[in-house]
Design an enzyme around this catalytic site. Structure first.
Site, PDB file in Angstrom:
ATOM      1  N   ASP A   1       0.828  -1.210   0.000  1.00 31.60           N
ATOM      2  CA  ASP A   1       0.000   0.000   0.000  1.00 31.60           C
ATOM      3  C   ASP A   1       0.861   1.258   0.000  1.00 31.60           C
ATOM      4  O   ASP A   1       0.549   2.246  -0.679  1.00 31.60           O
ATOM      5  CB  ASP A   1      -0.965   0.004   1.196  1.00 31.60           C
ATOM      6  CG  ASP A   1      -0.281  -0.226   2.538  1.00 31.60           C
ATOM      7  OD1 ASP A   1       0.910  -0.632   2.556  1.00 31.60           O
ATOM      8  OD2 ASP A   1      -0.938  -0.035   3.574  1.00 31.60           O
TER       9      ASP A   1
ATOM     10  N   ASP B   1      -1.092   7.860   5.385  1.00 29.44           N
ATOM     11  CA  ASP B   1      -2.170   6.891   5.162  1.00 29.44           C
ATOM     12  C   ASP B   1      -2.715   6.483   6.528  1.00 29.44           C
ATOM     13  O   ASP B   1      -2.019   5.853   7.330  1.00 29.44           O
ATOM     14  CB  ASP B   1      -1.652   5.670   4.402  1.00 29.44           C
ATOM     15  CG  ASP B   1      -2.779   4.786   3.867  1.00 29.44           C
ATOM     16  OD1 ASP B   1      -3.905   4.871   4.396  1.00 29.44           O
ATOM     17  OD2 ASP B   1      -2.532   4.021   2.920  1.00 29.44           O
TER      18      ASP B   1
END
Length: 257
Positions: free
Chosen positions: A109, A129
Site C-alpha cells: 500500500d 495513510d
C-alpha cells in the site's frame, strides 16, 4: 477501466478507476476466514451496485498487507472478471527507487501511495495513510522513497484505551464541539482527534527539519477525512491516492508485457 483492490488489516478497499476518473470506492471488512467464493460474491455485488459491466473492466490489480487472504481475493476477482489479476509484489515493476535498509519490507500500500504521489504532486512529499496503522511515507526531491514513520491508528489507540480503562466505554470517532471536553465522551473524542492532528502537524515539522526543505503533504485512508480538517499544517486530502497508484503500476506492467 480496471478493478483496483487494496487488502488492509481492517478493510478491503475496492474501486474502479481509469485515467479520467474514479467510478467508485467501497470498503469491505477484512475477514481472514472467508472463502474464495464468499469474496467473489462480495466483489460481484459491489460491481453490480454501481452498474459497472464486467466487460468494461480491462483487468485487476491487488495490493495486500494480509498475505493469508491475498490468493483468495485474487482468485475471487478472476472468478468474477474472467481475467487474470495482477498482485503487487516481487516481479511487478513500479518505477519506485526505494532507499530502505530492506526494500522488501515496504508495504504494498505504501508503494502504491508513493507511485501515485510522485505522479500527481510536487516533490519532496510526505504521504500520510490513516488506517489500522498511520503511516507516513517520505519521498525526496529526487523522487526516491527515503523512509517514513509508523504509529498506531486512531481505532487501535481507542480500542487499547477502552480495553484497559474500565470506566471508559467505546465511542464513535467524531470531533467534539470543543477541545476542552466537559464530559467523558467529549474528553475522549477530543483526545483521539486532536492528539492525532497534533501528531501529524508535529511529524511534518520534524520531517521538514530533517530534510531541510518544505514538503508537499498528502493524506489518504479511511480515517484521514476525520483528522485532516483539524490539522494546522496544509494537508491535501486525496482519498483516491492508493487506487491511482495501482492504476499507474498496472499500466506500466501491461505496457511492458
Amino acid at each position: 477501466m480496471i478493478l483496483a483492490i487494496d487488502i488492509g488489516n481492517t478493510n478491503i478497499v475496492v474501486g474502479c478507476i481509469d485515467r479520467e476518473k474514479t467510478y467508485f470506492i467501497e470498503r469491505l471488512s477484512t475477514v481472514r476466514t472467508k472463502t474464495e467464493l464468499e469474496y467473489a460474491v462480495d466483489l460481484k455485488t459491489v460491481v453490480d451496485i454501481y452498474h459497472v459491466k464486467r466487460t468494461e473492466i480491462d483487468g485487476c490489480i491487488i495490493s495486500s498487507v494480509v498475505p493469508q487472504i491475498t490468493n483468495a481475493v485474487k482468485l475471487a476477482a478472476e472468478k468474477v472478471l474472467k481475467k487474470e489479476s495482477m498482485v503487487l509484489g516481487p516481479g511487478v515493476k513500479t518505477g519506485l527507487n526505494i532507499m530502505m535498509d530492506n526494500p522488501g519490507q515496504l508495504g504494498a500500500d505504501q508503494v502504491a501511495n508513493a507511485v501515485a504521489g510522485i505522479a500527481e504532486y510536487p516533490v519532496p512529499l510526505a504521504l500520510i495513510d490513516m488506517g489500522t496503522a498511520t503511516t507516513i511515507s517520505v519521498v525526496d526531491e529526487k523522487k526516491h522513497y527515503v523512509g517514513g514513520m509508523i504509529f498506531p491508528g486512531m481505532g487501535v489507540s481507542l480500542d487499547a484505551l477502552t480495553a484497559h480503562a474500565s470506566q471508559l466505554s467505546g465511542i464513535s470517532i467524531d470531533a467534539p464541539k470543543r477541545i476542552i471536553g466537559k464530559n467523558t465522551i467529549e474528553c475522549m473524542k477530543s483526545g483521539v482527534i486532536y492528539s492525532n492532528a497534533a501528531a501529524l502537524d508535529g511529524s511534518i515539522d520534524r520531517i521538514e527539519e530533517e530534510l531541510g526543505q518544505k514538503i508537499t503533504v498528502v493524506a489518504t485512508g479511511g480515517l484521514a477525512r476525520k483528522v485532516v480538517p483539524h490539522c494546522k499544517r496544509e494537508i491535501i486530502l486525496d482519498e483516491d491516492l492508493l487506487l491511482k497508484g495501482l492504476l499507474v503500476i498496472y499500466e506500466k506492467n501491461r505496457k511492458d508485457a
